[in-house]
Design an enzyme around this catalytic site. Structure first.
Site, PDB file in Angstrom:
ATOM      1  CE  LYS A  21       0.190   6.576 -25.418  1.00 34.25           C
ATOM      2  NZ  LYS A  21       1.820   6.405 -24.998  1.00 34.25           N
ATOM      3  CB  SER A  22       1.820   4.311 -32.191  1.00 28.47           C
ATOM      4  OG  SER A  22       2.296   3.997 -30.865  1.00 28.47           O
ATOM      5  N   GLY A  94       7.595   8.562 -23.840  1.00 27.28           N
ATOM      6  CA  GLY A  94       8.692   7.904 -24.305  1.00 27.28           C
ATOM      7  C   GLY A  94       8.655   7.948 -25.989  1.00 27.28           C
ATOM      8  NE  ARG A 122       9.841   4.688 -20.117  1.00 25.26           N
ATOM      9  CZ  ARG A 122       8.761   4.659 -21.266  1.00 25.26           C
ATOM     10  NH1 ARG A 122       7.969   5.661 -21.146  1.00 25.26           N
ATOM     11  NH2 ARG A 122       8.678   3.659 -22.147  1.00 25.26           N
ATOM     12  CB  SER A 167      12.434  -0.955 -29.035  1.00 26.70           C
ATOM     13  OG  SER A 167      11.966   0.331 -28.739  1.00 26.70           O
ATOM     14  CG  ASP A 315       1.982  -0.188 -25.342  1.00 16.38           C
ATOM     15  OD1 ASP A 315       3.045  -0.178 -24.469  1.00 16.38           O
ATOM     16  OD2 ASP A 315       1.869   0.573 -26.193  1.00 16.38           O
ATOM     17  CE  LYS A 342       6.835  -1.208 -23.084  1.00 13.84           C
ATOM     18  NZ  LYS A 342       7.297  -0.474 -24.342  1.00 13.84           N
ATOM     19  NE  ARG A 346       2.770   0.236 -18.424  1.00 11.92           N
ATOM     20  CZ  ARG A 346       2.448   0.990 -19.628  1.00 11.92           C
ATOM     21  NH1 ARG A 346       2.712   0.238 -20.674  1.00 11.92           N
ATOM     22  NH2 ARG A 346       2.129   2.439 -19.496  1.00 11.92           N
ATOM     23  NE  ARG A 387      -0.613   1.865 -22.464  1.00  7.12           N
ATOM     24  CZ  ARG A 387      -1.278   2.545 -23.409  1.00  7.12           C
ATOM     25  NH1 ARG A 387      -2.461   2.677 -23.256  1.00  7.12           N
ATOM     26  NH2 ARG A 387      -0.549   3.396 -24.421  1.00  7.12           N
TER      27      ARG A 387
HETATM   28  C1  S3P Z   1       5.627   2.839 -29.207  1.00  5.41           C
HETATM   29  C2  S3P Z   1       6.393   1.710 -29.158  1.00  5.41           C
HETATM   30  C3  S3P Z   1       6.244   0.933 -28.008  1.00  5.41           C
HETATM   31  C4  S3P Z   1       5.109   1.207 -26.965  1.00  5.41           C
HETATM   32  C5  S3P Z   1       4.884   2.591 -26.659  1.00  5.41           C
HETATM   33  C6  S3P Z   1       4.646   3.294 -27.957  1.00  5.41           C
HETATM   34  C7  S3P Z   1       5.675   3.456 -30.437  1.00  5.41           C
HETATM   35  O1  S3P Z   1       7.470   1.076 -27.009  1.00  5.41           O
HETATM   36  O2  S3P Z   1       5.091   0.508 -25.664  1.00  5.41           O
HETATM   37  O3  S3P Z   1       3.766   2.920 -26.056  1.00  5.41           O
HETATM   38  O4  S3P Z   1       4.917   4.470 -30.836  1.00  5.41           O
HETATM   39  O5  S3P Z   1       6.674   3.292 -31.354  1.00  5.41           O
HETATM   40  P1  S3P Z   1       8.768   0.102 -27.373  1.00  5.41           P
HETATM   41  O6  S3P Z   1       9.451   0.646 -28.631  1.00  5.41           O
HETATM   42  O7  S3P Z   1       9.764   0.659 -25.938  1.00  5.41           O
HETATM   43  O8  S3P Z   1       8.469  -0.968 -27.293  1.00  5.41           O
END
Ligand code: S3P
Length: 434
Positions: A21-22, A94, A122, A167, A315, A342, A346, A387
């Site tokens: 996903k990222s 997010g 959020r 983060s 995650d 999140k 969670r 999740r």
């Molecule tokens: C992500 C960073 C994480 C993760 C999210 C994806 C990203 O969040 O929990 O699912 O793609 O940079 P945080 O940066 O809020 O920890």
């Protein structure tokens, strides 16, 4: 949609879970802003990543696909976006809203970023603060929640930002705003977080330095189109890593999984619990480490989760809590307050479900204590969190009764086809429309 699970089963066979996903989000963002044509394969066709695609289409970028994980982006260059006609709706994502707020803070046009109920609850102060320091004009509601209104037309100045929390979204937001800022933008983080933004910027020919914990870039450069092969998402693989570990008779091979060291906390934690995991065929694909992962059933024991692994497995904790529930002895997690902000809280959502299944646990401000045991059956609420739904589905492998999980639609944000893949590998799962 609901999941219904009959107890028991073993996890066997071979599977490639959907794309990371990222990395999928970042591929769209950088491909859209590059000069030239970027081809992405292995793209995650989940709702979150599709929200990013829709946002760039709304800003005038010509994007073909996705079709079978292939996306072609005709990049418009860093200054080629057009003002969207309406607010950009980023759904549940997010990553989309936080990274886009950085990219859009430096544009000449105004825009508004919004999302679903979960996203609108959020915290966004964490991106509003550094962007404001850079000279952006960006406002949220109720002390920093979406919708976010970005005024645009501001000239940004590079800053050094010492991240108050670990983060990757905030780090990426600041670095992406830095592409549009005068001079140097740099960040330091309290603990290393996923570094996909830095790696991919370099892949698009944009220099990013990373020395002694300081990550920095100079504004005013350009991105050159490239091809991206998105590995399978270790966060999706995590459900099956835990599933195969807890279910007697399991032997599973997960192929082409991203094993970037900023993401592999789940492997370290499961190994410490006694899991039988081997990495094979390790290679680097487009700047990201990838491997095939074999996992076989092994008796797990409770552990104190090492603090340094927490941001590297952030995650994967919902799935890891199920491993803890099926382990012998007590598992203790501290330093994970980020889990409370999140897609759901969670810690609270998992504790509630574990209690429903008869697993003793104690909620802490920054974590949880879980006493391993045998889960019973019951009805689980997901709090609209993908999740949470998938984690309790795998708990059925060791449960004594049937598990029903209400409200599973959000699984499609990160893992479309989870139920079919899980069924193919041995989970006794069926879906019911609600
Ligand atoms: C992500 C960073 C994480 C993760 C999210 C994806 C990203 O969040 O929990 O699912 O793609 O940079 P945080 O940066 O809020 O920890």
């Amino acid at each position: 949609m609901e999941f219904k699970l009959m107890p028991g089963g073993a996890i066997t066979g071979e599977a490639r879970v959907p794309g990371d996903k990222s990395i999928s989000h970042r591929a769209i963002m950088l491909g859209a802003l590059a000069e030239g044509t970027t081809r992405v394969s292995g793209f995650l066709e989940g709702e979150d990543a599709l929200a990013t695609v829709a946002a760039f289409r709304a800003m005038g970028v010509d994007i073909e696909g996705p079709e079978d994980g292939e996306v072609t982006l005709h990049g418009v260059g860093l200054h080629g976006l057009r003002a969207p006609q309406e607010a950009l709706d980023l759904g549940n994502s997010g990553t989309s809203i936080r990274l886009l707020s950085g990219l859009l803070a430096g544009q000449s046009f105004a825009c508004e970023l919004t999302g679903d109920r979960s996203l609108c609850g959020r915290p966004m102060g964490r991106v509003i603060d550094p962007l404001t320091m850079m000279g952006a004009r960006i406002e949220g509601v109720e002390g920093g929640r979406p919708p976010l209104k970005i005024t645009g037309g501001q000239s940004l100045q590079g800053i050094h930002y010492d991240l108050p929390m670990a983060s990757a979204q905030v780090k990426s937001c600041v670095l992406l705003a830095g592409l549009y800022a005068r001079g140097r933008t740099s960040v330091t983080e309290p603990a290393p977080t996923r570094d996909h933004t830095e790696r991919m910027l370099r892949g698009f020919g944009y220099p990013v330095s990373s020395e002694q914990g300081v990550i920095a870039l100079e504004g005013g450069g350009r991105l050159r189109a490239t091809d991206i092969d998105v590995p399978a998402d270790i966060s999706s693989a995590a459900f099956f890593l835990v599933a195969a570990s807890i279910a007697p008779g399991s032997d599973l091979l997960l192929t082409h999984v991203g094993v970037n060291p900023t993401r592999t906390g789940v492997l370290r934690i499961l190994e410490l619990m006694g899991a039988d995991i081997t990495l094979k065929n390790e290679r680097v694909v487009g700047g990201e480490p990838v491997a095939d992962i074999r996992v076989r059933h092994a008796p797990l024991r409770g552990i104190e989760i090492p603090a340094d692994q927490v941001p590297l497995a952030i995650d994967e904790f919902p799935a890891l809590f199920i491993a803890a529930a099926c382990a012998e002895g007590r598992t203790v997690l501290h330093g994970a307050e980020e889990l409370r902000v999140k897609e759901s809280d969670r810690i609270a959502a998992m504790a509630e479900g574990l209690t429903t299944l008869g697993i003793a646990n104690e909620v802490l401000d920054d974590g949880i204590v879980i006493e391993g045991g045998t889960p019973g059956g019951g009805v689980i609420l997901t709090h609209h969190d993908h999740r949470i739904a998938m984690s309790f589905a795998i708990a059925a492998l060791r449960a004594e009764g049937e598990i029903r999980i209400l409200d599973c639609d959000h699984v499609a944000t990160s893992f479309p086809g989870f139920d079919a893949m899980a069924r193919g590998l041995g989970l006794q799962i069926s879906t019911l429309a609600d």
